[in-house]
Write an enzyme that holds these catalytic residues in place. Structure first.
Site, PDB file in Angstrom:
ATOM      1  N   HIS A  32       0.837  -1.205   0.000  1.00  0.00           N
ATOM      2  CA  HIS A  32       0.000   0.000   0.000  1.00  0.00           C
ATOM      3  C   HIS A  32       0.869   1.251   0.000  1.00  0.00           C
ATOM      4  O   HIS A  32       1.283   1.724   1.061  1.00  0.00           O
ATOM      5  CB  HIS A  32      -0.909  -0.019   1.224  1.00  0.00           C
ATOM      6  CG  HIS A  32      -1.800  -1.222   1.274  1.00  0.00           C
ATOM      7  ND1 HIS A  32      -1.340  -2.469   1.628  1.00  0.00           N
ATOM      8  CD2 HIS A  32      -3.113  -1.374   0.986  1.00  0.00           C
ATOM      9  CE1 HIS A  32      -2.342  -3.344   1.568  1.00  0.00           C
ATOM     10  NE2 HIS A  32      -3.426  -2.702   1.185  1.00  0.00           N
ATOM     11  N   GLY A 120      -4.264  -4.191  11.208  1.00  0.00           N
ATOM     12  CA  GLY A 120      -4.622  -4.654   9.867  1.00  0.00           C
ATOM     13  C   GLY A 120      -6.130  -4.733   9.771  1.00  0.00           C
ATOM     14  O   GLY A 120      -6.733  -4.108   8.905  1.00  0.00           O
ATOM     15  N   LEU A 122      -9.246  -3.270  10.343  1.00  0.00           N
ATOM     16  CA  LEU A 122      -9.466  -1.844  10.614  1.00  0.00           C
ATOM     17  C   LEU A 122     -10.311  -1.618  11.863  1.00  0.00           C
ATOM     18  O   LEU A 122     -11.196  -2.404  12.188  1.00  0.00           O
ATOM     19  CB  LEU A 122     -10.115  -1.186   9.398  1.00  0.00           C
ATOM     20  CG  LEU A 122      -9.171  -1.061   8.196  1.00  0.00           C
ATOM     21  CD1 LEU A 122      -9.939  -0.728   6.923  1.00  0.00           C
ATOM     22  CD2 LEU A 122      -8.092  -0.023   8.458  1.00  0.00           C
ATOM     23  N   GLY A 162     -11.401   3.901   6.835  1.00  0.00           N
ATOM     24  CA  GLY A 162     -11.911   2.575   7.176  1.00  0.00           C
ATOM     25  C   GLY A 162     -11.952   2.363   8.680  1.00  0.00           C
ATOM     26  O   GLY A 162     -12.918   1.806   9.221  1.00  0.00           O
ATOM     27  N   HIS A 268      -4.132   3.082  -3.426  1.00  0.00           N
ATOM     28  CA  HIS A 268      -4.312   2.442  -2.114  1.00  0.00           C
ATOM     29  C   HIS A 268      -3.535   1.138  -1.955  1.00  0.00           C
ATOM     30  O   HIS A 268      -2.660   1.041  -1.105  1.00  0.00           O
ATOM     31  CB  HIS A 268      -5.802   2.184  -1.839  1.00  0.00           C
ATOM     32  CG  HIS A 268      -6.033   1.197  -0.739  1.00  0.00           C
ATOM     33  ND1 HIS A 268      -5.974   1.555   0.578  1.00  0.00           N
ATOM     34  CD2 HIS A 268      -6.260  -0.145  -0.766  1.00  0.00           C
ATOM     35  CE1 HIS A 268      -6.170   0.478   1.333  1.00  0.00           C
ATOM     36  NE2 HIS A 268      -6.356  -0.566   0.534  1.00  0.00           N
ATOM     37  N   SER A 390     -24.318 -10.695  36.310  1.00  0.00           N
ATOM     38  CA  SER A 390     -24.570 -12.037  35.786  1.00  0.00           C
ATOM     39  C   SER A 390     -23.292 -12.842  35.602  1.00  0.00           C
ATOM     40  O   SER A 390     -23.294 -14.061  35.704  1.00  0.00           O
ATOM     41  CB  SER A 390     -25.268 -11.966  34.432  1.00  0.00           C
ATOM     42  OG  SER A 390     -26.392 -11.146  34.499  1.00  0.00           O
ATOM     43  N   GLU A 418     -19.151  -4.996  23.520  1.00  0.00           N
ATOM     44  CA  GLU A 418     -18.268  -6.163  23.590  1.00  0.00           C
ATOM     45  C   GLU A 418     -17.050  -6.015  22.688  1.00  0.00           C
ATOM     46  O   GLU A 418     -15.924  -6.344  23.068  1.00  0.00           O
ATOM     47  CB  GLU A 418     -19.019  -7.445  23.195  1.00  0.00           C
ATOM     48  CG  GLU A 418     -20.124  -7.844  24.152  1.00  0.00           C
ATOM     49  CD  GLU A 418     -21.439  -7.123  23.868  1.00  0.00           C
ATOM     50  OE1 GLU A 418     -21.498  -6.337  22.895  1.00  0.00           O
ATOM     51  OE2 GLU A 418     -22.410  -7.344  24.616  1.00  0.00           O
ATOM     52  N   HIS A 480     -29.577 -16.907  22.875  1.00  0.00           N
ATOM     53  CA  HIS A 480     -28.665 -16.756  24.006  1.00  0.00           C
ATOM     54  C   HIS A 480     -27.940 -18.055  24.359  1.00  0.00           C
ATOM     55  O   HIS A 480     -27.231 -18.109  25.358  1.00  0.00           O
ATOM     56  CB  HIS A 480     -29.421 -16.239  25.232  1.00  0.00           C
ATOM     57  CG  HIS A 480     -29.700 -14.763  25.167  1.00  0.00           C
ATOM     58  ND1 HIS A 480     -30.315 -14.178  24.081  1.00  0.00           N
ATOM     59  CD2 HIS A 480     -29.433 -13.764  26.041  1.00  0.00           C
ATOM     60  CE1 HIS A 480     -30.416 -12.873  24.301  1.00  0.00           C
ATOM     61  NE2 HIS A 480     -29.883 -12.599  25.480  1.00  0.00           N
ATOM     62  N   ARG A 527     -24.134 -20.878  33.955  1.00  0.00           N
ATOM     63  CA  ARG A 527     -25.100 -20.085  34.704  1.00  0.00           C
ATOM     64  C   ARG A 527     -25.703 -20.945  35.798  1.00  0.00           C
ATOM     65  O   ARG A 527     -25.921 -20.493  36.922  1.00  0.00           O
ATOM     66  CB  ARG A 527     -26.208 -19.615  33.759  1.00  0.00           C
ATOM     67  CG  ARG A 527     -27.434 -19.106  34.480  1.00  0.00           C
ATOM     68  CD  ARG A 527     -28.543 -18.777  33.484  1.00  0.00           C
ATOM     69  NE  ARG A 527     -29.681 -18.185  34.147  1.00  0.00           N
ATOM     70  CZ  ARG A 527     -30.848 -18.815  34.332  1.00  0.00           C
ATOM     71  NH1 ARG A 527     -31.025 -20.033  33.879  1.00  0.00           N
ATOM     72  NH2 ARG A 527     -31.834 -18.211  34.945  1.00  0.00           N
TER      73      ARG A 527
HETATM   74  C1  LIG Z   1     -11.981  -5.051   9.215  1.00  0.00           C
HETATM   75  C2  LIG Z   1     -11.391  -4.838   7.885  1.00  0.00           C
HETATM   76  N1  LIG Z   1     -12.184  -4.867   6.799  1.00  0.00           N
HETATM   77  C3  LIG Z   1     -11.658  -4.717   5.570  1.00  0.00           C
HETATM   78  C4  LIG Z   1     -10.325  -4.537   5.398  1.00  0.00           C
HETATM   79  C5  LIG Z   1      -9.739  -4.432   4.006  1.00  0.00           C
HETATM   80  N2  LIG Z   1      -9.305  -3.057   3.781  1.00  0.00           N
HETATM   81  C6  LIG Z   1      -8.031  -2.699   3.914  1.00  0.00           C
HETATM   82  S1  LIG Z   1      -7.814  -1.050   3.733  1.00  0.00           S
HETATM   83  C7  LIG Z   1      -9.459  -0.817   3.460  1.00  0.00           C
HETATM   84  C8  LIG Z   1     -10.045   0.538   3.268  1.00  0.00           C
HETATM   85  C9  LIG Z   1      -9.096   1.513   2.755  1.00  0.00           C
HETATM   86  O1  LIG Z   1      -9.552   2.803   2.980  1.00  0.00           O
HETATM   87  P1  LIG Z   1      -8.993   3.666   4.166  1.00  0.00           P
HETATM   88  O2  LIG Z   1      -9.242   2.990   5.431  1.00  0.00           O
HETATM   89  O3  LIG Z   1      -9.534   5.016   4.003  1.00  0.00           O
HETATM   90  O4  LIG Z   1      -7.442   3.648   3.955  1.00  0.00           O
HETATM   91  P2  LIG Z   1      -6.612   4.464   2.874  1.00  0.00           P
HETATM   92  O5  LIG Z   1      -6.697   3.705   1.606  1.00  0.00           O
HETATM   93  O6  LIG Z   1      -7.171   5.808   2.787  1.00  0.00           O
HETATM   94  O7  LIG Z   1      -5.256   4.432   3.436  1.00  0.00           O
HETATM   95  C10 LIG Z   1     -10.136  -2.019   3.512  1.00  0.00           C
HETATM   96  C11 LIG Z   1     -11.598  -2.156   3.277  1.00  0.00           C
HETATM   97  C12 LIG Z   1      -9.530  -4.502   6.562  1.00  0.00           C
HETATM   98  N3  LIG Z   1      -8.211  -4.342   6.500  1.00  0.00           N
HETATM   99  N4  LIG Z   1     -10.088  -4.631   7.774  1.00  0.00           N
END
Ligand SMILES: Cc1ncc(C[n+]2csc(CCOP(=O)(O)OP(=O)(O)O)c2C)c(N)n1
Ligand SMILES: [Mg+2]
Length: 681
Positions: A32, A120, A122, A162, A268, A390, A418, A480, A527
């Site tokens: 990236h 990683g 997000l 993201g 990206h 609980s 959570e 549940h 429980r």
């Molecule tokens: C939970 C999750 N879902 C999907 C991805 C795959 N993924 C990696 S980067 C990204 C989005 C990229 O956009 P942004 O967060 O704005 O990053 P930029 O390209 O601007 O650096 C996605 C969907 C991930 N890494 N984590």
């Protein structure tokens, strides 16, 4: 100020960050490049002017914590680590994303010096940062004394669109705002580009307004590509703020400098391409060759981080020495906790339970054990996602962690969050000095599974207290009642799943969880009340701690059939053993609270518990039978639940779904008769 005097050097330093990332991605043919290009100016300022760290000692406990939540921009971090003098070489950058390299695709904690958390997925990193800020506050409350603020570091995070779309980040941010975690600064890379294109496709909200509503201090930088003065002013403002967490929304361009890819999704997640790399270098006035160029004066400039870091650490150590002289006991506790060592005698108060005391839910036993431990283990901190009564997870004498509480306690109210809790627990664990636990119903482990996975991947010591572990939940019904959760969590590498059979195994389970320094442990608790086993049997030869043991053998010591069970079904197996004995069938009951532990035992022990000479085996567990084949083999059978549960009184559901001593007896007889080639019993 120096920045303006050395403008040319500054610009070249920033371009060095950019093009190390671009070149590494190009060489790896994957990665990236665009995000490091956009974030280079901000991160240059943070890493050369603001953050306190020592590249020669990445683990210095007084350091600021830096989290790259948008882990896909890993080359940004690797470039900074190399340039500032961590043990990450130029060759490591050349080996980006290659087998065995120090520079994996996404940052991995414990793998690369200077990487605080694995990011990683997000949103998680931001949650981790909140956990770190919280750990830091807990430590400050415990250790700081007037004139001796040994805990004064910050937590600084970079995150992307993201990150801020993900729910986990919202949960964590809401929590951070509530707690006014003023030691936290988050920089949002507002580049308005995600993988599918412009954020106009799916994300048009007022992020600043949202964070303000959470209680954050929100700042904006209109041009994060070139306005170093604006960035500097925002960082200054963020870092002087102590009352609330700060979000700095920094408008940047993904792929900044790339004539054809800047501000597009094309920058990206793929190499720019040789031709475009050259064009970008030309556009920013950077030599097209050689690749991986680090001009000497730029390197020297960045490497000032070494002397700066050494000085900062030394100053902190002097402060700590004065502190140790004034508060020797606290200083010892600090060092012990930072090492992750448990105190001498920490387990002494853990109770043994007697069968005469009557049946007990393992969640209640866990509450007693937790309280016994909490008295001796000041680093234990945690709570529940609004289910403390609980899950029985209140430490009665430990006070509450609340924004206005002084001096501040260790019981955390995570709220109904959570997933945020999961990410926060990981941040607390990675910060060090605290041992976090988090509780909810077992069914809702699904809501934090991504964070549990990261805890396992990072090797965090986190304890999950997950109660209401089966159809024993009863009337609340299938929504549940966990069914597949044991099997699915057991499938996760480096996670220990412990489902104790009674109160005494619950003591053992807590012990196992806290003594385990290499990864997380899930405690799966009932429980409903279940019989208490004789402690001398549970603790004999460390049986429970070994993951599985012979709880009750055949009278003659020569079992024809093995009954394997965990948790509340161990007493079902015990009853089935009796029924079989009445019919002249010799059965052994093996209690198996933790498969992963059992797998760690030497072959001789395992053979002793599950002798190969006895192929007639029946497992019983109120959950999916998936995975039990490993122990019952293809000639054994499993009594379990391979459907969703139902809403009714618990006893009725157990009966209807066939989790009964009679069902186990019958299956055992069928297995035996099939093995003997005879007719069905
Ligand atoms: C939970 C999750 N879902 C999907 C991805 C795959 N993924 C990696 S980067 C990204 C989005 C990229 O956009 P942004 O967060 O704005 O990053 P930029 O390209 O601007 O650096 C996605 C969907 C991930 N890494 N984590
Ligand atoms: Mg983006």
């Amino acid at each position: 100020m120096r920045l303006l005097e050395d403008n040319a050097l500054t610009m070249r330093a920033i371009n060095t960050i950019r093009f190390l990332a671009v070149d590494a991605v190009q060489k790896a043919k994957s990665g990236h490049p665009g995000t490091p290009m956009g974030l280079a100016p901000l991160s240059y300022l943070l890493w050369t002017k603001y953050l306190r760290y020592n590249p020669a000692n990445p683990d210095w406990t007084g350091r600021d914590r830096f989290v790259l939540s948008c882990g896909h921009a890993s080359m940004l971090l690797y470039s900074l680590l190399h340039l500032t003098g961590f043990d990450v070489t130029l060759d490591d950058l050349r080996n980006f994303r290659q087998w065995g390299s120090k520079t994996p695709g996404h940052p991995e904690a414990g793998h690369t010096p200077g990487v605080e958390v694995t990011t990683g997925p997000l949103g998680q990193g931001l949650g981790n940062a909140v956990g770190m800020a919280m750990a830091s506050r807990l430590l400050a409350q415990r250790f700081n004394r007037p004139g001796h603020d040994i805990v004064s570091h910050r937590v600084v995070t970079l995150c992307s669109d993201g990150d801020l779309m993900e729910g986990v980040a919202s949960e964590a941010a809401s929590f951070a705002g509530f707690h006014r975690l003023g030691n936290l600064a988050v920089f949002y890379d507002d580049n308005r580009i995600t993988i599918e294109g412009s954020t106009e496709l799916a994300f048009r909200e007022d992020v600043g307004g949202r964070f303000r509503a959470y209680g954050w201090n929100v700042l904006n930088v209109a041009d994060g590509n070139t306005d170093l003065a604006g960035l500097t002013a925002a960082i200054d403002a963020a870092f002087t703020q102590r009352e609330r967490p700060t979000l700095v929304i920094v408008r940047t361009s993904i792929g900044y400098g790339s004539p054809n890819k800047q501000d597009t999704a094309g920058a990206h997640g793929a190499p720019l391409g040789e031709a475009e790399v050259s064009l970008a270098k030309e556009r920013l006035g950077w030599p097209v060759a050689p690749a991986f160029l680090v001009p000497d004066d730029v390197l020297a400039h960045f490497r000032e981080a070494l002397s700066r870091g050494e000085k900062a650490e030394k100053e902190w150590r002097m402060k700590f020495a004065a502190y140790a002289a004034a508060f020797p006991a606290l200083a010892l506790e600090w060092e012990r906790r930072m090492w992750g060592d448990l105190p001498e005698g920490w387990a002494e108060g853990i109770p043994a339970f007697s069968p005469e005391g009557g049946a007990a839910a393992t969640r209640s036993a866990s509450g007693k054990v937790l309280n016994a431990i909490a008295a001796n283990l000041p680093e234990l901190a945690g709570g529940s996602a609004d289910l403390a009564p609980s899950t029985d997870t209140i430490m009665k004498e430990a006070g509450e962690f609340l924004p206005d509480a002084a001096p501040g306690g260790r019981n955390v109210h995570f709220g109904v969050r959570e997933h945020g809790m999961g990410a926060i627990l990981n941040g607390m664990a990675r910060h060090g000095g605290v041992i976090p636990y988090g509780a909810t119903f077992f069914i809702f482990s699904d809501y934090m599974r991504p964070s549990i996975r990261l805890a396992a991947l990072m090797g965090c010591r986190v304890v999950y207290v997950l109660t209401h572990d089966s159809i024993g939940v009863g009337e609340d019904g299938p929504t549940h009642q966990p069914v597949e959760h044991l099997a699915s969590l057991r499938a996760m590498p480096n996670l220990h799943v412990v489902r104790p059979a009674d109160a005494n195994e619950t003591s053992a389970a807590w012990r196992m969880a806290l003594e385990r320094t290499t990864g997380p442990t899930v405690l799966v608790l009932t429980r409903q009340k279940i019989p208490v086993l004789p402690p001398e049997k549970v603790f004999r030869d460390d049986g429970a701690v070994r993951g599985a043991y012979v709880l009750e053998d055949a009278e003659n010591g020569r079992p024809e059939v093995l009954l394997l069970a965990s948790g509340s079904e161990v007493s079902v197996a015990m009853a089935a053993r009796k029924l079989l004995a009445e019919e002249g069938v010799a059965a052994r009951v093996v209690s198996m609270p933790c498969m992963e532990r059992f797998e760690e035992q030497e072959a001789g022990y395992r053979e002793g518990v599950l002798p190969r000479s006895v192929p007639a085996r029946v497992s019983v567990e109120a959950g999916s039978t998936y995975g039990w084949e490993r122990y019952v083999g293809d000639r054994g059978a499993s009594v379990g639940i391979d459907r969703f549960g139902a809403s009714a009184p618990a006893e009725r559901i157990f009966r209807e779904l066939g989790i009964t001593p009679e069902a186990v007896r019958d299956r055992a007889k069928t297995v035996l008769s099939t093995l003997r080639g005879g007719v069905r019993a």
